[in-house]
Motif scaffolding. Structure first.
Motif, short mmCIF file in Angstrom:
data_model
loop_
_atom_site.label_atom_id
_atom_site.label_comp_id
_atom_site.label_asym_id
_atom_site.label_seq_id
_atom_site.Cartn_x
_atom_site.Cartn_y
_atom_site.Cartn_z
N GLY A 1 8.83 6.81 -1.51
CA GLY A 1 7.77 5.89 -1.14
C GLY A 1 8.01 4.48 -1.66
N SER A 2 8.60 4.39 -2.85
CA SER A 2 8.91 3.07 -3.40
C SER A 2 9.99 2.37 -2.59
N VAL A 3 10.99 3.13 -2.14
CA VAL A 3 12.07 2.54 -1.35
C VAL A 3 11.54 2.07 0.00
N ILE A 4 10.77 2.92 0.68
CA ILE A 4 10.23 2.55 1.99
C ILE A 4 9.27 1.37 1.86
N GLY A 5 8.38 1.43 0.89
CA GLY A 5 7.43 0.34 0.70
C GLY A 5 8.10 -0.96 0.35
N SER A 6 9.12 -0.92 -0.50
CA SER A 6 9.83 -2.15 -0.87
C SER A 6 10.55 -2.76 0.34
N PHE A 7 11.13 -1.90 1.17
CA PHE A 7 11.79 -2.40 2.39
C PHE A 7 10.78 -3.05 3.33
N VAL A 8 9.62 -2.43 3.49
CA VAL A 8 8.58 -3.00 4.36
C VAL A 8 8.06 -4.32 3.79
N ILE A 9 7.90 -4.39 2.47
CA ILE A 9 7.44 -5.64 1.84
C ILE A 9 8.46 -6.75 2.08
N ALA A 10 9.74 -6.45 1.86
CA ALA A 10 10.77 -7.47 2.07
C ALA A 10 10.84 -7.90 3.53
N LEU A 11 10.66 -6.97 4.46
CA LEU A 11 10.67 -7.31 5.88
C LEU A 11 9.53 -8.26 6.23
N LEU B 1 0.82 -1.21 0.00
CA LEU B 1 0.00 0.00 0.00
C LEU B 1 0.85 1.26 0.00
N ILE B 2 1.99 1.22 0.70
CA ILE B 2 2.88 2.38 0.72
C ILE B 2 3.43 2.65 -0.67
N VAL B 3 3.87 1.59 -1.37
CA VAL B 3 4.39 1.77 -2.72
C VAL B 3 3.32 2.33 -3.65
N THR B 4 2.07 1.89 -3.46
CA THR B 4 1.00 2.30 -4.36
C THR B 4 0.50 3.70 -4.07
N LEU B 5 0.34 4.05 -2.80
CA LEU B 5 -0.34 5.29 -2.43
C LEU B 5 0.61 6.45 -2.12
N TYR B 6 1.83 6.18 -1.70
CA TYR B 6 2.76 7.25 -1.31
C TYR B 6 3.89 7.34 -2.32
N LYS B 7 4.13 8.55 -2.80
CA LYS B 7 5.16 8.76 -3.81
C LYS B 7 6.42 9.36 -3.20
N GLY B 8 6.31 10.53 -2.58
CA GLY B 8 7.45 11.15 -1.95
C GLY B 8 8.40 11.79 -2.94
N PRO B 9 9.48 12.36 -2.44
CA PRO B 9 10.45 13.00 -3.34
C PRO B 9 11.23 11.97 -4.15
N ALA B 10 11.74 12.43 -5.28
CA ALA B 10 12.51 11.56 -6.17
C ALA B 10 13.94 11.44 -5.67
N LEU B 11 14.38 10.22 -5.42
CA LEU B 11 15.76 9.98 -4.99
C LEU B 11 16.70 9.82 -6.18
N VAL B 12 16.21 9.21 -7.25
CA VAL B 12 16.99 9.04 -8.47
C VAL B 12 16.16 9.61 -9.61
N LYS B 13 16.72 10.59 -10.32
CA LYS B 13 16.01 11.21 -11.43
C LYS B 13 16.01 10.29 -12.65
N PRO B 14 15.04 10.46 -13.55
CA PRO B 14 15.02 9.63 -14.77
C PRO B 14 16.24 9.88 -15.62
#
Length: 244
Positions: A192-202, A26-39
Motif C-alpha cells: 500500500g505504501s508503494v502504490i500510494g507513493s506512486f500515485v502521490i508522485a504522479l 489516503l491509500i498510504v494511510t488506509l491500505y497496508k497490504g502485504p510486506a514487500l521488504v521485511k524489517p
C-alpha cells in the motif's frame, strides 16, 4: 491566486493531479497490504521484542478509551488552518516582498506563543535546565533547520510559486517519510505504501507540469503582444530621421 479555467487542458490537469495526489495519500494511510521488504534485524536484539511493541502500538485501536476521532478532527482543523495561513502568507509576501522580515516576525511571535504555552504546561523548573549532549544538539538543530530554515524556504516558495505549489508538497511528504523510514529506521515496506507513493508522485508531477506549461503559454502570449510594438519602433525612428 491560481488561475483555474475549466476550458483549458492545463486547468483540468491541475485539478486531476490534486485529486490523484490526495487519493494517493489516503491509500498510504488506509491500505497496508502485504510486506514487500521485511524489517531489518538489528544487532542489539530489538527484533525479539518487536511483536510485543507492535501489539502495544495497535492496542489503542481496539480500546474504547481511544480518542482517534477527536485526534482526526484536530488534524483536519490543523490542515484547514494551515491552508488558510498559506493563502494569507502568500498575499502578504506578494504585497511586501521581504522574506527575511516576514520570517523574523513569524519566528518572533511563534517563540512568544510557544514560551507562554510551555510555561503553562511545564511548571517544573528543573525541566528547563539545558545539559550539554544530545538535548542541546536537538534544540539547536530544531531551532535552525525546523524553524528558521524551513520557514525561510516556505516563505520563499510562496513568493515565487504560490500556495498551490507549496500545498502539493504536503501529500508528497508522506511518500518521502515512507522512504526515509524504510531506509534509515529499517521498517517494513508494504504494498500500500508503494502504490500510494506512486500515485502521490504522479499527481504531484501532473500539477507541476501543468503549472510550467501555463507559465510558458503566458510568456509566449506576452512575447506576441510585444512583437508589434518592437516592429513599429524602427519605422518611427526612420520617419523622424527623414524629417530631420
Amino acid at each position: 491566486m491560481e488561475k483555474l479555467d475549466l476550458r483549458k487542458p492545463t486547468s483540468h490537469a491541475k485539478s486531476l493531479g490534486t485529486i490523484v495526489s490526495v487519493l494517493g495519500a489516503l491509500i498510504v494511510t488506509l491500505y497496508k497490504g502485504p510486506a514487500l521488504v521485511k524489517p531489518s534485524s538489528s544487532p542489539s536484539g530489538l527484533t525479539h521484542h518487536q511483536p510485543r511493541l507492535s501489539q502495544q502500538h495497535h492496542q489503542p485501536l481496539l480500546s474504547q478509551r481511544s480518542n482517534w476521532i477527536f485526534g482526526g478532527l484536530l488534524l483536519a482543523i490543523q490542515c484547514l488552518i494551515s491552508s488558510t495561513w498559506n493563502i494569507a502568507q502568500a498575499a502578504t509576501v506578494k504585497d511586501y516582498p521581504e522574506e527575511m522580515t516576514i520570517v523574523f516576525f513569524y519566528t518572533l511571535f511563534l517563540t512568544c506563543q510557544c514560551s507562554v504555552i510551555s510555561l503553562i504546561v511545564e511548571r517544573n523548573p528543573n525541566a528547563w535546565k539545558l545539559k550539554p549532549g544530545i538535548e542541546m544538539i536537538a534544540i539547536v538543530y530544531a531551532a535552525f533547520f525546523v524553524s528558521v530554515f524551513r520557514i525561510s524556504v516556505h516563505v520563499w516558495c510562496l513568493h515565487k510559486k504560490g500556495p498551490v505549489y507549496v500545498a502539493m508538497f504536503k501529500p508528497l511528504g508522506i511518500a518521502i517519510a515512507v522512504a526515509m523510514v524504510v531506509l534509515f529506521l529499517g521498517d517494513a515496506l508494504y504494498l500500500g505504501s508503494v502504490i500510494g507513493s506512486f500515485v502521490i508522485a504522479l499527481g504531484f508531477y501532473t500539477v507541476i507540469c501543468a503549472q510550467i506549461k501555463e507559465k510558458r503559454m503566458a510568456l509566449d502570449n506576452g512575447a506576441q503582444i510585444l512583437e508589434p510594438s518592437t516592429q513599429t519602433t524602427p519605422l518611427l525612428q526612420s520617419s523622424s530621421i527623414n524629417q530631420v
